[in-house]
Every structure is written in structure tokens, then in C-alpha cells.
Write a protein that holds these residues in place. Structure first.
Motif, mmCIF file in Angstrom:
data_model
loop_
_atom_site.group_PDB
_atom_site.id
_atom_site.type_symbol
_atom_site.label_atom_id
_atom_site.label_comp_id
_atom_site.label_asym_id
_atom_site.label_seq_id
_atom_site.Cartn_x
_atom_site.Cartn_y
_atom_site.Cartn_z
ATOM 1 N N ARG A 31 75.437 -33.172 29.678
ATOM 2 C CA ARG A 31 73.860 -33.139 28.885
ATOM 3 C C ARG A 31 73.924 -32.101 27.888
ATOM 4 N NH1 ARG A 31 72.765 -34.330 34.154
ATOM 5 N NH2 ARG A 31 72.085 -32.308 34.156
ATOM 6 N N PHE A 32 74.427 -30.937 28.004
ATOM 7 C CA PHE A 32 74.183 -29.805 27.710
ATOM 8 C C PHE A 32 75.235 -29.824 26.106
ATOM 9 C CE2 PHE A 32 73.016 -28.242 31.471
ATOM 10 C CZ PHE A 32 72.129 -26.763 30.540
ATOM 11 N N VAL A 33 76.341 -30.759 26.305
ATOM 12 C CA VAL A 33 77.134 -30.620 24.995
ATOM 13 C C VAL A 33 76.733 -31.419 24.050
ATOM 14 C CG1 VAL A 33 79.628 -32.497 23.598
ATOM 15 C CG2 VAL A 33 79.690 -30.746 25.975
ATOM 16 N N ALA A 34 76.000 -32.736 25.020
ATOM 17 C CA ALA A 34 74.832 -33.412 23.859
ATOM 18 C C ALA A 34 74.007 -33.082 22.664
ATOM 19 C CB ALA A 34 74.102 -35.024 24.763
ATOM 20 N N ALA A 35 72.974 -31.887 23.914
ATOM 21 C CA ALA A 35 72.048 -30.955 23.353
ATOM 22 C C ALA A 35 72.680 -29.848 22.518
ATOM 23 C CB ALA A 35 70.959 -29.832 24.259
ATOM 24 N N GLY A 36 74.162 -29.734 22.421
ATOM 25 C CA GLY A 36 74.533 -29.402 21.405
ATOM 26 C C GLY A 36 74.690 -27.521 21.875
ATOM 27 N N GLU A 37 74.517 -27.402 23.023
ATOM 28 C CA GLU A 37 74.413 -25.960 23.467
ATOM 29 C C GLU A 37 75.584 -25.915 24.082
ATOM 30 O OE1 GLU A 37 71.493 -23.539 24.355
ATOM 31 O OE2 GLU A 37 70.978 -25.166 22.179
ATOM 32 N N TRP A 38 76.703 -26.233 24.788
ATOM 33 C CA TRP A 38 78.451 -25.716 25.021
ATOM 34 C C TRP A 38 78.763 -26.220 24.616
ATOM 35 C CZ3 TRP A 38 77.309 -27.126 30.709
ATOM 36 C CH2 TRP A 38 75.914 -25.662 31.484
ATOM 37 N N ARG A 39 79.863 -26.061 24.327
ATOM 38 C CA ARG A 39 81.090 -26.725 23.723
ATOM 39 C C ARG A 39 82.506 -27.086 24.115
ATOM 40 N NH1 ARG A 39 77.940 -26.261 19.896
ATOM 41 N NH2 ARG A 39 77.156 -26.108 18.141
ATOM 42 N N ASP A 40 82.432 -26.281 25.226
ATOM 43 C CA ASP A 40 84.281 -25.879 25.665
ATOM 44 C C ASP A 40 83.801 -25.231 26.805
ATOM 45 O OD1 ASP A 40 87.215 -25.654 25.921
ATOM 46 O OD2 ASP A 40 86.990 -24.276 24.842
ATOM 47 N N TYR A 41 84.906 -25.788 27.803
ATOM 48 C CA TYR A 41 84.723 -25.652 29.151
ATOM 49 C C TYR A 41 86.191 -25.059 30.148
ATOM 50 C CZ TYR A 41 87.149 -30.520 30.864
ATOM 51 O OH TYR A 41 87.326 -31.182 30.860
ATOM 52 N N ALA A 42 86.187 -24.401 30.815
ATOM 53 C CA ALA A 42 87.663 -24.446 31.735
ATOM 54 C C ALA A 42 87.487 -24.710 32.734
ATOM 55 C CB ALA A 42 87.666 -22.349 31.113
ATOM 56 N N MET A 43 88.560 -24.698 33.961
ATOM 57 C CA MET A 43 88.617 -24.459 35.283
ATOM 58 C C MET A 43 89.885 -23.609 35.931
ATOM 59 S SD MET A 43 87.968 -28.524 36.129
ATOM 60 C CE MET A 43 88.564 -29.643 34.911
ATOM 61 N N SER A 44 89.283 -22.791 36.846
ATOM 62 C CA SER A 44 90.104 -22.631 37.003
ATOM 63 C C SER A 44 90.545 -22.216 38.833
ATOM 64 C CB SER A 44 90.097 -20.664 37.615
ATOM 65 O OG SER A 44 90.107 -20.429 36.236
ATOM 66 N N PHE A 45 91.146 -23.006 39.318
ATOM 67 C CA PHE A 45 91.334 -23.090 40.847
ATOM 68 C C PHE A 45 92.342 -22.043 41.467
ATOM 69 C CE2 PHE A 45 91.545 -27.188 39.060
ATOM 70 C CZ PHE A 45 89.900 -27.610 39.313
ATOM 71 N N LEU A 46 91.648 -21.046 42.928
ATOM 72 C CA LEU A 46 91.889 -19.914 43.107
ATOM 73 C C LEU A 46 92.277 -19.500 44.947
ATOM 74 C CD1 LEU A 46 90.678 -17.436 40.454
ATOM 75 C CD2 LEU A 46 92.728 -18.324 40.391
#
Length: 111
Positions: A31-46
Motif C-alpha cells: 500500500r505504501f509503495v503504491a502511494a509512492g511513500e516507500w521504495r525498498d525494504y530489507a529483512m534481517s533474521f537474528l
């Protein structure tokens, strides 16, 4: 077709998001990508925490971190949304409810 064998077993020393949790997070992210607010993500599993970080641009610090800390499950809840400045915006036992704190930000961004 080559059979790659069974999928790897989960590492018991790492915290991960399950399929349902990841679906909720990616739905919010979309939803945020569609609104142009977010463009990338990352995941970390610790060992103690799984983190889904969202970025406006890939070269910046994360705008928000969505964390899962199972050790806090009995206390204030395993899930949290944390702002770029380190403030905990919402913490709780239900990921869907915790993610709703971001929906208010999306409504303001669209106005």
C-alpha cells in the motif's frame, strides 16, 4: 527438471517471520509503495529478533522497522513498529493491530 531435495529446515537459532506474518507486512508495504511513500525494504533474521525495515530510498536509513521479539511475547507483546529515531510507535501481541499505526501515516500522506 532437477529435484533440489527437501527445503532447508528452519534455523532454531534465528527468529523469522512466518508466512502469515510476512503476508500482513507485505500487504502494508504494498500500500505504501503504491502511494509512492516507500521504495525498498530489507529483512534481517537474528538470534533474538526478526526485522523488516522499510526505506524511502535504498541509500537512506530505514523509515520504520517492524520487529518480532518472541522473548517479549509474555510482557508487552512480540511485535513492534519503531520509527527512524528509535521511538516505539506501537507494540503488541497482534501484528495486524500493531501495523495499523502505519495506516494513519498513509492517510496523512495521501491527503
Amino acid at each position: 527438471m532437477i529435484n533440489a531435495g527437501p527445503p532447508p529446515l528452519p534455523d532454531p537459532d534465528r527468529v523469522v517471520f512466518d508466512r502469515k506474518e510476512l503476508g500482513l507486512i507485505l500487504s502494508t508495504y504494498g500500500r505504501f509503495v503504491a502511494a509512492g511513500e516507500w521504495r525498498d525494504y530489507a529483512m534481517s533474521f537474528l538470534r533474538d529478533v526478526a526485522v523488516f525495515s522499510v526505506f524511502r530510498r535504498a541509500t537512506e536509513h530505514p523509515l520504520y522497522r517492524i520487529e518480532k521479539r518472541p522473548r517479549l511475547r509474555a510482557a508487552q507483546g512480540a511485535y513492534a513498529v519503531i520509527a527512524m529515531d528509535g521511538r516505539v510507535l506501537k507494540r503488541g501481541h497482534d501484528l495486524a493491530q500493531v501495523l495499523k499505526v502505519l495506516d494513519a501515516k498513509l492517510i496523512r500522506a495521501v491527503d
